[in-house]
Design a protein around this motif. Structure first.
Motif, PDB file in Angstrom:
ATOM      1  N   VAL A 159      73.224  60.078 -17.141  1.00 15.61           N
ATOM      2  CA  VAL A 159      73.489  61.289 -17.902  1.00 15.61           C
ATOM      3  C   VAL A 159      72.757  62.455 -17.477  1.00 15.61           C
ATOM      4  CG1 VAL A 159      73.703  62.417 -19.891  1.00 15.61           C
ATOM      5  CG2 VAL A 159      74.247  59.953 -19.907  1.00 15.61           C
ATOM      6  N   ILE A 160      73.259  63.603 -16.922  1.00 10.48           N
ATOM      7  CA  ILE A 160      72.210  64.444 -16.303  1.00 10.48           C
ATOM      8  C   ILE A 160      72.969  65.940 -16.875  1.00 10.48           C
ATOM      9  CG2 ILE A 160      71.549  63.462 -14.387  1.00 10.48           C
ATOM     10  CD1 ILE A 160      73.353  65.025 -12.726  1.00 10.48           C
ATOM     11  N   SER A 161      72.134  67.182 -17.022  1.00 10.76           N
ATOM     12  CA  SER A 161      72.692  68.210 -17.400  1.00 10.76           C
ATOM     13  C   SER A 161      73.500  68.963 -16.288  1.00 10.76           C
ATOM     14  CB  SER A 161      71.334  69.283 -17.647  1.00 10.76           C
ATOM     15  OG  SER A 161      70.816  69.669 -16.726  1.00 10.76           O
ATOM     16  N   TYR A 162      74.219  69.918 -16.704  1.00  9.38           N
ATOM     17  CA  TYR A 162      75.235  70.574 -15.769  1.00  9.38           C
ATOM     18  C   TYR A 162      74.443  71.122 -14.737  1.00  9.38           C
ATOM     19  CZ  TYR A 162      78.920  73.339 -13.760  1.00  9.38           C
ATOM     20  OH  TYR A 162      79.626  73.991 -12.994  1.00  9.38           O
ATOM     21  N   ASP A 163      73.278  72.005 -15.179  1.00  6.55           N
ATOM     22  CA  ASP A 163      72.472  72.619 -14.204  1.00  6.55           C
ATOM     23  C   ASP A 163      71.837  71.680 -13.158  1.00  6.55           C
ATOM     24  OD1 ASP A 163      73.061  75.257 -15.566  1.00  6.55           O
ATOM     25  OD2 ASP A 163      71.114  75.489 -16.490  1.00  6.55           O
ATOM     26  N   ASP A 164      71.221  70.741 -13.702  1.00  9.02           N
ATOM     27  CA  ASP A 164      70.645  69.783 -12.910  1.00  9.02           C
ATOM     28  C   ASP A 164      71.643  69.296 -11.842  1.00  9.02           C
ATOM     29  OD1 ASP A 164      68.933  67.843 -11.895  1.00  9.02           O
ATOM     30  OD2 ASP A 164      69.101  66.456 -13.254  1.00  9.02           O
ATOM     31  N   PHE A 165      72.946  68.904 -12.360  1.00  6.37           N
ATOM     32  CA  PHE A 165      74.003  68.321 -11.342  1.00  6.37           C
ATOM     33  C   PHE A 165      74.233  69.288 -10.095  1.00  6.37           C
ATOM     34  CE2 PHE A 165      78.506  68.269 -10.056  1.00  6.37           C
ATOM     35  CZ  PHE A 165      78.352  66.755  -9.494  1.00  6.37           C
ATOM     36  N   TYR A 166      74.375  70.833 -10.777  1.00 14.26           N
ATOM     37  CA  TYR A 166      74.733  71.680  -9.821  1.00 14.26           C
ATOM     38  C   TYR A 166      73.734  71.843  -8.710  1.00 14.26           C
ATOM     39  CZ  TYR A 166      77.247  76.074  -8.247  1.00 14.26           C
ATOM     40  OH  TYR A 166      77.766  76.794  -7.632  1.00 14.26           O
ATOM     41  N   TYR A 167      72.498  71.761  -9.267  1.00 12.35           N
ATOM     42  CA  TYR A 167      71.370  71.776  -8.019  1.00 12.35           C
ATOM     43  C   TYR A 167      71.492  70.654  -7.222  1.00 12.35           C
ATOM     44  CZ  TYR A 167      66.640  71.805  -6.312  1.00 12.35           C
ATOM     45  OH  TYR A 167      65.616  71.657  -5.366  1.00 12.35           O
ATOM     46  N   MET A 169      73.839  69.053  -6.534  1.00  8.95           N
ATOM     47  CA  MET A 169      74.824  69.081  -5.378  1.00  8.95           C
ATOM     48  C   MET A 169      74.427  70.019  -4.127  1.00  8.95           C
ATOM     49  SD  MET A 169      77.834  67.188  -5.865  1.00  8.95           S
ATOM     50  CE  MET A 169      79.220  68.142  -5.220  1.00  8.95           C
ATOM     51  N   SER A 170      73.998  71.097  -4.577  1.00 11.23           N
ATOM     52  CA  SER A 170      73.715  72.066  -3.553  1.00 11.23           C
ATOM     53  C   SER A 170      72.759  71.894  -2.446  1.00 11.23           C
ATOM     54  CB  SER A 170      73.192  73.398  -4.202  1.00 11.23           C
ATOM     55  OG  SER A 170      72.076  73.139  -4.908  1.00 11.23           O
ATOM     56  N   VAL A 171      71.735  70.843  -2.987  1.00  8.59           N
ATOM     57  CA  VAL A 171      70.629  70.393  -1.985  1.00  8.59           C
ATOM     58  C   VAL A 171      71.143  69.075  -1.537  1.00  8.59           C
ATOM     59  CG1 VAL A 171      68.874  71.696  -3.125  1.00  8.59           C
ATOM     60  CG2 VAL A 171      69.334  69.281  -3.814  1.00  8.59           C
ATOM     61  N   LYS A 172      72.212  68.432  -1.724  1.00  7.85           N
ATOM     62  CA  LYS A 172      72.886  67.142  -1.449  1.00  7.85           C
ATOM     63  C   LYS A 172      71.660  66.075  -1.729  1.00  7.85           C
ATOM     64  CE  LYS A 172      75.715  69.042   2.213  1.00  7.85           C
ATOM     65  NZ  LYS A 172      76.667  69.179   1.428  1.00  7.85           N
ATOM     66  N   ILE A 176      73.286  62.140  -6.108  1.00 10.84           N
ATOM     67  CA  ILE A 176      74.586  62.311  -6.098  1.00 10.84           C
ATOM     68  C   ILE A 176      75.423  61.951  -4.992  1.00 10.84           C
ATOM     69  CG2 ILE A 176      75.870  64.460  -6.437  1.00 10.84           C
ATOM     70  CD1 ILE A 176      74.418  63.687  -9.029  1.00 10.84           C
ATOM     71  N   MET A 177      74.854  62.323  -3.807  1.00 11.43           N
ATOM     72  CA  MET A 177      75.663  61.817  -2.630  1.00 11.43           C
ATOM     73  C   MET A 177      76.019  60.360  -2.552  1.00 11.43           C
ATOM     74  SD  MET A 177      76.327  64.782  -0.841  1.00 11.43           S
ATOM     75  CE  MET A 177      76.326  65.455  -2.439  1.00 11.43           C
ATOM     76  N   ASP A 178      75.223  59.719  -3.106  1.00  8.90           N
ATOM     77  CA  ASP A 178      75.646  58.091  -3.135  1.00  8.90           C
ATOM     78  C   ASP A 178      76.783  57.721  -3.871  1.00  8.90           C
ATOM     79  OD1 ASP A 178      75.183  55.015  -2.803  1.00  8.90           O
ATOM     80  OD2 ASP A 178      74.683  55.348  -4.996  1.00  8.90           O
ATOM     81  N   ILE A 179      77.068  58.603  -5.058  1.00  9.68           N
ATOM     82  CA  ILE A 179      78.334  58.504  -5.900  1.00  9.68           C
ATOM     83  C   ILE A 179      79.516  59.097  -5.257  1.00  9.68           C
ATOM     84  CG2 ILE A 179      79.189  59.203  -7.979  1.00  9.68           C
ATOM     85  CD1 ILE A 179      76.340  59.100  -9.278  1.00  9.68           C
ATOM     86  N   VAL A 180      79.282  60.539  -4.792  1.00  9.58           N
ATOM     87  CA  VAL A 180      80.405  61.157  -4.210  1.00  9.58           C
ATOM     88  C   VAL A 180      80.872  60.825  -3.047  1.00  9.58           C
ATOM     89  CG1 VAL A 180      79.976  63.084  -5.667  1.00  9.58           C
ATOM     90  CG2 VAL A 180      78.972  63.095  -3.426  1.00  9.58           C
TER      91      VAL A 180
END
Length: 202
Positions: A159-167, A169-172, A176-180
Motif C-alpha cells: 500500500v503506497i500513497s498516490y504521490d509516492d507511486f507517481y514519483y 513511476m517517473s524515476v522508474k 514499481i517496474m517489477d510489477i508493471v
C-alpha cells in the motif's frame, strides 16, 4: 417490530447500514447524517457494537472509521435479516460482495494492480498493489482476507500513497517496474495513469 427485537432504532439503522455495505467504512458524523439519528446515540451504539465485535474501528488522520467485522461469528444470519436482497437462499450481503467489487468501492483508492499469484504468467513478488490516500487499514485487511479466502492462497500486498507511486513511476523505481513490466491487470485506475503502460504490455 424489528426495533423491539434489537432494542434500539439507532442500532437497527446501524446494522442495516453496515451489513449492506460490508466493503465500506464510515466516520461518526457521516453515519449520523446517513441514518438521521443524534450523534450521542450513534456514538453509544457504535461503542456497544465494537465491544460485542460486530463492528470494528480504525483511526485515520485522527478520525475514527467504522466498518462491519466480517469475521464476526453471527455475521451471516444478521446479514440475512438486514440485507436489502430479500431473495430466498441468497448469500448474505456481507459474503456475496466479490473482492473485485470491494476494490471498486474502497474509499481513497485511486489505483489497484494485481500481479504475481493473482495473474497467470506473472513472476512479480507483489500480488496486489493499492495506491491511494486515507485508505482504511481495516478495510484493506478485510479485502486481503477476502482475496485469500477466494483464491485459497496467501498473498503479498503493498500500500503506497498516490504521490509516492507517481514519483516512483517517473524515476522508474525498481519496485514499481517489477510489477508493471510483469504480467499484471489494472482493476482500478481513477486517473488513467496506467492505461498507456497496460496497452504497451498487451
Amino acid at each position: 417490530m424489528i426495533d423491539s427485537l434489537f432494542g434500539s432504532k439507532t442500532r437497527v439503522k446501524l446494522l442495516h447500514l453496515f451489513l449492506n455495505n460490508p466493503e465500506k467504512s464510515f466516520y461518526v458524523r457521516e453515519i449520523t447524517r446517513m441514518i438521521d439519528e443524534q450523534i450521542n446515540s450513534v456514538r453509544r451504539e457504535l461503542a456497544n457494537m465494537v465491544s460485542v465485535g460486530i463492528v470494528q474501528q480504525d483511526a485515520i488522520d485522527n478520525k475514527l472509521y467504522y466498518s462491519v467485522n466480517e469475521d464476526y461469528p453471527y455475521i451471516k444470519p444478521l446479514a440475512a435479516i438486514f440485507s436489502d436482497k430479500n431473495t430466498e437462499g441468497s448469500m448474505s450481503a456481507a459474503s456475496s460482495v466479490s473482492w473485485k467489487d470491494s476494490l471498486g468501492r474502497m474509499r481513497g483508492l485511486r489505483l489497484a494492480i494485481i500481479s504475481g499469484k493473482l495473474v497467470v504468467g506473472s513472476s512479480s513478488a507483489v500480488d496486489l498493489l493499492l495506491v491511494g490516500d486515507d485508505m482504511s487499514v481495516v478495510t484493506i485487511k478485510n479485502l486481503v482476507k477476502k482475496i485469500e479466502k477466494d483464491r485459497k492462497i496467501e498473498i503479498n500486498y503493498a500500500v503506497i500513497s498516490y504521490d509516492d507511486f507517481y514519483y516512483r513511476m517517473s524515476v522508474k523505481d525498481r519496485f514499481i517496474m517489477d510489477i508493471v513490466r510483469n504480467k499484471h491487470s489494472v482493476l482500478v485506475d481513477t486517473e488513467n495513469i496506467m492505461r498507456k503502460e497496460q496497452t504497451c504490455l498487451k
